[in-house]
Design a protein around this motif. Sequence first.
Motif, PDB file in Angstrom:
ATOM      1  N   SER A 261       7.119   6.354  -5.079  1.00 41.19           N
ATOM      2  CA  SER A 261       6.051   5.372  -5.235  1.00 41.19           C
ATOM      3  C   SER A 261       6.423   4.338  -6.285  1.00 41.19           C
ATOM      4  O   SER A 261       6.282   3.128  -6.077  1.00 41.19           O
ATOM      5  CB  SER A 261       4.749   6.086  -5.628  1.00 41.19           C
TER       6      SER A 261
ATOM      7  N   THR B 224       0.820  -1.219   0.000  1.00 42.50           N
ATOM      8  CA  THR B 224       0.000   0.000   0.000  1.00 42.50           C
ATOM      9  C   THR B 224       0.853   1.267   0.000  1.00 42.50           C
ATOM     10  O   THR B 224       0.348   2.349  -0.315  1.00 42.50           O
ATOM     11  CB  THR B 224      -0.940   0.063   1.226  1.00 42.50           C
TER      12      THR B 224
ATOM     13  N   ILE C 299       0.776   3.815  -2.930  1.00 38.17           N
ATOM     14  CA  ILE C 299      -0.417   4.661  -3.004  1.00 38.17           C
ATOM     15  C   ILE C 299      -0.335   5.782  -1.972  1.00 38.17           C
ATOM     16  O   ILE C 299      -0.616   6.955  -2.273  1.00 38.17           O
ATOM     17  CB  ILE C 299      -1.694   3.829  -2.783  1.00 38.17           C
TER      18      ILE C 299
ATOM     19  N   ASN D   6      -8.544   0.383  -6.200  1.00 37.30           N
ATOM     20  CA  ASN D   6      -7.511  -0.107  -5.288  1.00 37.30           C
ATOM     21  C   ASN D   6      -7.070  -1.549  -5.583  1.00 37.30           C
ATOM     22  O   ASN D   6      -5.890  -1.874  -5.494  1.00 37.30           O
ATOM     23  CB  ASN D   6      -7.938   0.040  -3.823  1.00 37.30           C
TER      24      ASN D   6
ATOM     25  N   LEU E 175      -4.688  -1.833  -8.613  1.00 36.17           N
ATOM     26  CA  LEU E 175      -3.455  -1.125  -8.265  1.00 36.17           C
ATOM     27  C   LEU E 175      -2.591  -1.936  -7.321  1.00 36.17           C
ATOM     28  O   LEU E 175      -1.370  -2.052  -7.511  1.00 36.17           O
ATOM     29  CB  LEU E 175      -3.794   0.234  -7.630  1.00 36.17           C
TER      30      LEU E 175
ATOM     31  N   ILE F  70      -8.696   6.047  -5.693  1.00 39.33           N
ATOM     32  CA  ILE F  70      -8.238   4.958  -4.817  1.00 39.33           C
ATOM     33  C   ILE F  70      -9.387   4.033  -4.454  1.00 39.33           C
ATOM     34  O   ILE F  70      -9.232   2.805  -4.452  1.00 39.33           O
ATOM     35  CB  ILE F  70      -7.581   5.537  -3.542  1.00 39.33           C
TER      36      ILE F  70
END
Length: 474
Positions: free
Chosen positions: A254, A57, A60, A117, A120, A113
Amino acid sequence: MATNNRLAHEKIIKLLFSLAIPSIIAQLVNILYNIVDRIYIGQMANGTIAMAALSVTLPIVTFVSAFTQLVGVGGAPLCAIRLGEQRKDKAEEIMTNSFVLLIICGLVLTLLILFFNRPLLLLFGANEETLAPAISYISIYALGTIFVHITLGMNAYINTQGFAKIGMYTVVIGAIINIVLDPLFIFVFNMGVAGAALATIIAQGVSAIWVLIFLFGQKSIIKIKKEYLIPRLKIVLAIMSLGISPFVQTATESLLQISFNNQLLMYGGTMAVATMAILMSIWQFITLPLLGLCQGAQPILSYNYGARNYTRVRETFHLMFKLCLGFAMGACILVIIFSSFFVSIFTKDAPTIHFSSWALRVFLIGAGMFGAQTACQQAFMALGQAKVSVWMAITRKIILLIPFIYIFPYLLGETSFAFHMSTSIASMVYDAPRVFAVLFAEPVSDILAACITTSMFIRFYRKALKRPDDIIEE
């Protein structure tokens, strides 16, 4: 003494420390803010899996904060330069436009998001073990995106006015709330990683309220004005042209995390991915205090550059550079020597401690040079050198580190050097030499990027700052 007069006249070493120490404390507290979730999550029964879920995570979470850099950190030096030019109305227009842009970005990112999510997270290195807890964490975290943007983006405008202590309190308030709520939600209410996310957004919400109370209050030199609430394209472009450098620097962080996660998952499995969350957390022990020091120097550099007081600009940079390099070298040596202690903060699992301690020593071999990289990169930002700053941000991660992460396993993966360096973890992962090669990309990139950025700043310094006489406009 008024803040503007302090920036213009107070002795540099005293002024820098008065501004930098609160910023450094804020960043040290921010370390706790950022890693307290990982510390508590690492103590859960399925801590290694939960840590790996948190790791996927992080791209993100990092991307969300990148937009606070684009707008907030991009506009703050411009704001200080305008104050140095005695153009308060322009400074207020910049700050108000930034505030509106942060709200818009926060809303858009929240929706993206929440709706995307799952794909991703799979792209970022999630597998069957880690996908469900990762979705649980990021879905709740997304709801606090606007709070994150206000807290981080607008706090830059508190610091750039010289109110470093107020900026420090922003972080301290949020950190204390997060630290208190984390064990309550994770263990008492048995919410696991979802509880960690909930504690984080509550803490960010309270910090956001604190920031807005100050900026709308009487103590702030500049105010958010309703007549500037409709963003002006010229101002927006000016903010983003300078903010693109820290945005790229953070956004590529990221991309960097994604690259590390995917390569480590391929060669090392879930334990290697969990280790990356630990490495990134400890990396913050070195990098965030450096940023705090540079944040303290930024108002001095920006204001005096705007006022054309180049003697103060040069003196501030010299001091900042020495302190950044010295701190990075000292912190790097300390963490390498006591690697097992630092790793054990995040996990009690003996195999994970052994593997992560080895990985940490490899990862930080070149971290001492990051002090020079940070000082020069942040000085470019403070002095409004947007184009050069962008290229320096791109160089370390996009041109050097990310390609090396994918190339080194092929170049070094079957060499005796890689086999020798990975002997102690050979039985713990699928392909130990290639895990070493992936991690070894970090120190090589750190050293090369520091040399390039320092060389570029020396050229700029000789051309724009090294003048025999100051030119001060009244």
